[in-house]
Write a protein that holds these residues in place. Structure first.
Motif, short mmCIF file in Angstrom:
data_model
loop_
_atom_site.label_atom_id
_atom_site.label_comp_id
_atom_site.label_asym_id
_atom_site.label_seq_id
_atom_site.Cartn_x
_atom_site.Cartn_y
_atom_site.Cartn_z
N TYR A 18 61.18 43.14 41.87
CA TYR A 18 59.91 42.80 41.23
C TYR A 18 59.47 43.96 40.36
CZ TYR A 18 60.16 38.81 44.25
OH TYR A 18 60.59 37.65 44.85
N VAL A 19 59.43 43.70 39.05
CA VAL A 19 59.19 44.74 38.05
C VAL A 19 57.79 44.58 37.47
CG1 VAL A 19 59.99 45.74 35.89
CG2 VAL A 19 61.67 44.82 37.52
N HIS A 20 57.00 45.65 37.58
CA HIS A 20 55.64 45.66 37.02
C HIS A 20 55.69 46.23 35.61
CE1 HIS A 20 51.38 46.90 36.56
NE2 HIS A 20 51.19 45.79 37.23
N HIS A 23 50.94 47.02 33.13
CA HIS A 23 49.64 46.48 32.72
C HIS A 23 49.13 45.49 33.76
CE1 HIS A 23 50.05 48.49 28.86
NE2 HIS A 23 51.26 47.97 28.76
N ASP A 24 49.56 44.23 33.66
CA ASP A 24 49.01 43.24 34.57
C ASP A 24 49.99 42.13 34.93
OD1 ASP A 24 49.18 41.95 32.16
OD2 ASP A 24 47.05 41.44 32.02
N ARG A 25 51.28 42.33 34.62
CA ARG A 25 52.23 41.27 34.91
C ARG A 25 53.41 41.77 35.75
NH1 ARG A 25 51.12 36.62 32.49
NH2 ARG A 25 53.22 35.72 32.41
N LEU A 26 53.92 40.87 36.59
CA LEU A 26 55.01 41.18 37.50
C LEU A 26 56.12 40.17 37.26
CD1 LEU A 26 55.55 43.08 40.04
CD2 LEU A 26 55.02 41.06 41.39
N GLU A 59 60.16 35.63 34.94
CA GLU A 59 61.48 35.94 35.45
C GLU A 59 62.27 36.71 34.40
OE1 GLU A 59 63.09 32.15 36.52
OE2 GLU A 59 61.99 32.07 38.43
N GLY A 60 63.18 37.56 34.86
CA GLY A 60 63.95 38.35 33.92
C GLY A 60 65.21 38.94 34.54
N LEU A 185 40.81 49.68 41.85
CA LEU A 185 41.04 50.23 40.51
C LEU A 185 42.19 49.52 39.79
CD1 LEU A 185 40.78 54.07 41.15
CD2 LEU A 185 39.13 52.62 40.00
N ALA A 186 43.00 48.80 40.54
CA ALA A 186 44.19 48.19 39.96
C ALA A 186 43.84 47.11 38.96
CB ALA A 186 45.06 47.59 41.06
N GLU A 187 44.46 47.20 37.78
CA GLU A 187 44.24 46.19 36.75
C GLU A 187 45.39 45.18 36.80
OE1 GLU A 187 43.94 48.41 33.19
OE2 GLU A 187 42.23 49.56 33.87
N MET A 188 45.57 44.56 37.95
CA MET A 188 46.65 43.60 38.10
C MET A 188 46.17 42.44 38.95
SD MET A 188 48.95 45.76 40.84
CE MET A 188 50.13 44.51 41.27
N GLU A 189 46.83 41.31 38.80
CA GLU A 189 46.44 40.13 39.56
C GLU A 189 47.11 40.18 40.93
OE1 GLU A 189 46.88 36.51 37.27
OE2 GLU A 189 46.88 37.71 35.45
N THR A 190 46.48 40.90 41.85
CA THR A 190 47.10 41.11 43.16
C THR A 190 47.31 39.80 43.90
OG1 THR A 190 44.90 41.57 44.04
CG2 THR A 190 46.26 43.45 43.45
N GLY A 191 46.41 38.85 43.71
CA GLY A 191 46.58 37.56 44.36
C GLY A 191 47.84 36.86 43.90
N GLU A 192 48.07 36.93 42.59
CA GLU A 192 49.27 36.30 42.03
C GLU A 192 50.52 36.98 42.56
OE1 GLU A 192 51.72 36.16 37.84
OE2 GLU A 192 49.62 36.82 37.82
N ILE A 193 50.48 38.30 42.64
CA ILE A 193 51.65 39.03 43.13
C ILE A 193 51.91 38.70 44.59
CG2 ILE A 193 52.46 41.35 43.72
CD1 ILE A 193 51.25 42.26 41.06
N SER A 194 50.84 38.61 45.36
CA SER A 194 51.00 38.26 46.77
C SER A 194 51.68 36.90 46.92
CB SER A 194 49.63 38.23 47.47
OG SER A 194 49.06 39.52 47.48
N ARG A 195 51.24 35.95 46.08
CA ARG A 195 51.85 34.62 46.15
C ARG A 195 53.31 34.67 45.69
NH1 ARG A 195 46.87 33.35 44.01
NH2 ARG A 195 47.69 33.20 41.89
N LYS A 196 53.56 35.50 44.68
CA LYS A 196 54.88 35.54 44.07
C LYS A 196 55.94 36.06 45.03
CE LYS A 196 56.81 36.64 39.53
NZ LYS A 196 56.89 35.24 39.12
N ILE A 197 55.55 36.97 45.92
CA ILE A 197 56.55 37.55 46.83
C ILE A 197 56.48 36.95 48.22
CG2 ILE A 197 56.71 39.71 45.53
CD1 ILE A 197 54.88 41.02 47.49
N GLN A 198 55.83 35.81 48.35
CA GLN A 198 55.77 35.14 49.65
C GLN A 198 57.18 34.86 50.19
OE1 GLN A 198 53.24 34.07 51.87
NE2 GLN A 198 52.14 35.59 50.69
N ARG A 199 58.09 34.59 49.27
CA ARG A 199 59.44 34.19 49.71
C ARG A 199 60.09 35.28 50.55
NH1 ARG A 199 62.40 34.11 43.92
NH2 ARG A 199 60.29 33.85 43.17
#
Length: 297
Positions: A18-20, A23-26, A59-60, A185-199
């Motif tokens: 998982y690459v940040h 800025h704000d995308r993973l 994805e990348g 302080l984090a300028e990232m969508e932590t909720g989205e990241i949490s969901r993204k790595i649920q797997r």
């Protein structure tokens, strides 16, 4: 949409990295087979170049691992600037032997350490000042904080700014509380990241980076209750207690002195005079005997 980007690996799970993007995308990325052929394994903390395969799905592919400034064995990671180790002043009382083991481990990997004693709001017996005195000559910064009252937290935030920092400590000392104070302080969508790595939440927990602000990352590590020093010769342990160096020059046996049983030892004299902490020296002797005993078997 396709494009080449630069980012930092913040987590690796089940073949995905998982690459940040800073800025704000993973992005969930696979590593190209070329790395396997080169014998290179991507690590948490690696700065990479990656190609975006699907912007919507985020994805990348990782194309290149950029040169590492360092690589740690424990925790397996790259590009670490410093470690922040947290213990509580009370509830629970700090295990100083465990702390000294951690300092040796980081010193061996040439990682500067910030020692943080939390729960100062519960410190009615001035334990914090006592611990600060013990470690003042250890070569580490020592901070007394309270995640409950906010004491000292701003100073810690300043220490972390612009760096990648390992966050370590046993369970129950306030590690999560400090992380939660720093995370807003984090300028990232932590909720989205949490969901993204649920797997990957069912897998064994490894080191994981959290983006705090520009160029600032925290590496969370599993809480530890024991640390074993491996592949370390007992005779070299003295080099990882930095306060010994200035007094070791006064030893009768010079470089051969291990500061345990030898007469005319400058380090033992410094301990007697209160120039070196008795606690630090006692733990040094315990670790020395442990390492010496391992070599017999």
């Amino acid at each position: 949409m396709r494009g080449v980007m630069k980012g930092k690996i913040i987590k690796g799970i089940a073949g995905f990295y998982y690459v940040h993007d800073g800025h704000d995308r993973l992005y969930a990325c696979k590593a190209k087979g070329i790395f396997r052929k080169r014998g290179i394994k991507p690590l948490v903390g690696d700065d990479v170049e990656f190609t975006i395969l699907d912007e919507t799905a985020q994805e990348g592919n990782i194309d290149e691992i950029l040169p590492r400034k360092n690589q740690l064995v424990r925790p397996a990671s790259a590009n670490v600037d410093q470690a922040l180790v947290i213990f509580a002043v009370v509830e629970p009382e700090p295990n100083r032997n465990l702390l000294d083991r951690f300092l040796v481990m980081m010193e061996r990997q040439q990682v500067p350490v910030i020692i943080c004693f939390n729960k100062m709001d519960l410190d009615k017996g001035r334990h914090g000042l006592f611990y600060q005195e013990i470690y003042k000559n250890s070569g580490c910064q020592v901070h007394l904080i309270s995640t409950y009252s906010g004491q000292g937290v701003e100073e810690i935030r300043k220490c972390l700014r612009g760096k990648t920092t390992i966050l370590a400590g046993p369970s129950g000392v306030g590690k999560s509380s400090l992380t939660n104070l720093l995370q807003p302080l984090a300028e990232m969508e932590t909720g989205e990241i949490s969901r993204k790595i649920q797997r990957g939440k069912h897998t064994t927990r490894h080191a994981e980076l959290f983006y705090v602000e520009e160029d600032t990352y925290l590496m969370d590590t599993p809480g530890f209750s024991s640390l074993y020093l491996e592949d370390l010769a007992a005779e070299t342990l003295k080099y990882y207690f930095s306060e010994f160096a200035r007094y070791g020059v006064g030893c009768r046996f010079g470089e051969d002195c291990v500061h345990v049983e030898e007469p005319g030892c400058g380090v033992k004299e410094a301990v007697r005079e209160g120039k070196i902490s008795q606690s630090r020296y006692d733990n040094y002797r315990l670790l020395y005997q442990e390492l010496k005993g391992k070599r017999r078997y």
